[in-house]
Design an enzyme around this catalytic site. Structure first.
Site, PDB file in Angstrom:
ATOM      1  N   ASP A 272       0.967  -9.489 -41.898  1.00  0.00           N
ATOM      2  CA  ASP A 272      -0.221  -9.234 -40.453  1.00  0.00           C
ATOM      3  C   ASP A 272      -1.569  -9.780 -40.385  1.00  0.00           C
ATOM      4  O   ASP A 272      -2.212  -8.837 -41.420  1.00  0.00           O
ATOM      5  CB  ASP A 272       0.101  -8.237 -39.574  1.00  0.00           C
ATOM      6  CG  ASP A 272       1.077  -8.491 -37.960  1.00  0.00           C
ATOM      7  OD1 ASP A 272       0.337  -9.064 -37.553  1.00  0.00           O
ATOM      8  OD2 ASP A 272       1.149  -7.202 -37.393  1.00  0.00           O
TER       9      ASP A 272
ATOM     10  N   ASP B 126      -5.013  -9.444 -38.671  1.00  0.00           N
ATOM     11  CA  ASP B 126      -5.393  -9.392 -36.982  1.00  0.00           C
ATOM     12  C   ASP B 126      -7.035  -9.686 -37.520  1.00  0.00           C
ATOM     13  O   ASP B 126      -7.536  -7.960 -37.974  1.00  0.00           O
ATOM     14  CB  ASP B 126      -5.086  -7.965 -36.675  1.00  0.00           C
ATOM     15  CG  ASP B 126      -3.712  -7.881 -35.672  1.00  0.00           C
ATOM     16  OD1 ASP B 126      -2.583  -9.067 -35.775  1.00  0.00           O
ATOM     17  OD2 ASP B 126      -2.249  -7.340 -36.715  1.00  0.00           O
TER      18      ASP B 126
ATOM     19  N   ARG C  33       7.494  -7.668 -40.373  1.00  0.00           N
ATOM     20  CA  ARG C  33       6.892  -8.505 -41.106  1.00  0.00           C
ATOM     21  C   ARG C  33       6.394  -8.550 -42.226  1.00  0.00           C
ATOM     22  O   ARG C  33       6.115  -7.418 -42.583  1.00  0.00           O
ATOM     23  CB  ARG C  33       5.730  -8.425 -39.823  1.00  0.00           C
ATOM     24  CG  ARG C  33       4.480  -7.636 -39.963  1.00  0.00           C
ATOM     25  CD  ARG C  33       4.908  -7.220 -38.806  1.00  0.00           C
ATOM     26  NE  ARG C  33       5.484  -6.675 -37.557  1.00  0.00           N
ATOM     27  CZ  ARG C  33       5.109  -6.926 -36.525  1.00  0.00           C
ATOM     28  NH1 ARG C  33       3.588  -7.273 -36.768  1.00  0.00           N
ATOM     29  NH2 ARG C  33       5.709  -7.511 -35.745  1.00  0.00           N
TER      30      ARG C  33
ATOM     31  N   ARG D 202       5.442 -16.073 -43.190  1.00  0.00           N
ATOM     32  CA  ARG D 202       5.302 -15.128 -42.954  1.00  0.00           C
ATOM     33  C   ARG D 202       6.815 -15.013 -42.160  1.00  0.00           C
ATOM     34  O   ARG D 202       7.159 -15.828 -41.270  1.00  0.00           O
ATOM     35  CB  ARG D 202       4.418 -15.129 -41.625  1.00  0.00           C
ATOM     36  CG  ARG D 202       4.880 -14.099 -40.502  1.00  0.00           C
ATOM     37  CD  ARG D 202       3.182 -13.430 -39.845  1.00  0.00           C
ATOM     38  NE  ARG D 202       3.688 -13.210 -38.566  1.00  0.00           N
ATOM     39  CZ  ARG D 202       2.963 -11.791 -38.229  1.00  0.00           C
ATOM     40  NH1 ARG D 202       1.859 -11.690 -38.327  1.00  0.00           N
ATOM     41  NH2 ARG D 202       3.260 -11.287 -36.798  1.00  0.00           N
TER      42      ARG D 202
END
Ligand code: ROI
Length: 169
Positions: free
Chosen positions: A98, A100, A95, A86
């Site tokens: 990710d 989450d 990015r 990352r």
């Protein structure tokens, strides 16, 4: 197996072959300790939210059952992000990956490391459309059913892309 909590993970990438990033991330989720992947959504392309001089994103969501605590899960997801190299160049910028925690059972968590339900879940069509595929009836703590949140965003910025989660690299 695990007698775990059902959690939903949002996945996003706009660098370093995003489709490969999502496939590798799902593989890594399959390898999480004390956890079982229960399903994954379609993949959607969208223009960046944030600075517009960055590539489009691919987004998806995964559903799993886990015996990990929310914080252990967070740390495991951060390790996957790191393993996939990352990079994050700037705030709200591009990015590689990710991951989450969108929802952790019906729990509401808000501490220095983690906010669940995920901040912005109700405004982000690139989160709500994948999530609604997996769990339209799900109640987002404090916000109501996913299907109602989805109906409140228009989805015009999203394109569902043909995607083979199992394609060889
Ligand atoms: N924009 C889109 N379209 N998709 C994302 O996953 C995404 N993730 C982010 C920011 C930079 C806010 N913008 C995004 O973190």
């Amino acid at each position: 197996m695990n007698g775990g909590i059902v959690v939903y993970i949002g996945m996003g990438s706009n660098l370093d072959r995003p489709a490969d990033q999502l496939r590798a991330a799902l593989q890594a989720l399959h390898g999480l300790p004390d956890s079982t992947v229960l399903g994954q959504s379609s993949v959607y392309r969208s223009a960046p939210m944030g600075p517009s001089d960055q590539p489009d994103y691919l987004n998806a969501a995964a559903m799993l059952s886990t015996g990990l605590s929310a914080h252990d899960l967070l740390h495991a997801l951060q390790a996957i992000e790191r393993d996939q190299g990352r990079v994050r160049r700037r705030h709200w910028g591009e990015r590689t990956l990710d991951l989450d925690i969108l929802l952790y059972g019906e729990q509401q968590i808000d501490d220095a490391e983690l906010t669940v339900p995920h901040v912005g879940i109700a405004e982000r069509e690139f989160v709500l459309y994948p999530l609604a595929e997996l769990a339209p009836d799900l109640q987002v703590p404090g916000l109501g059913p996913v299907r109602d949140l989805q109906a409140a965003v228009d989805g015009k910025g999203l394109v569902r892309v043909p995607f083979d989660w199992k394609e060889e690299r």
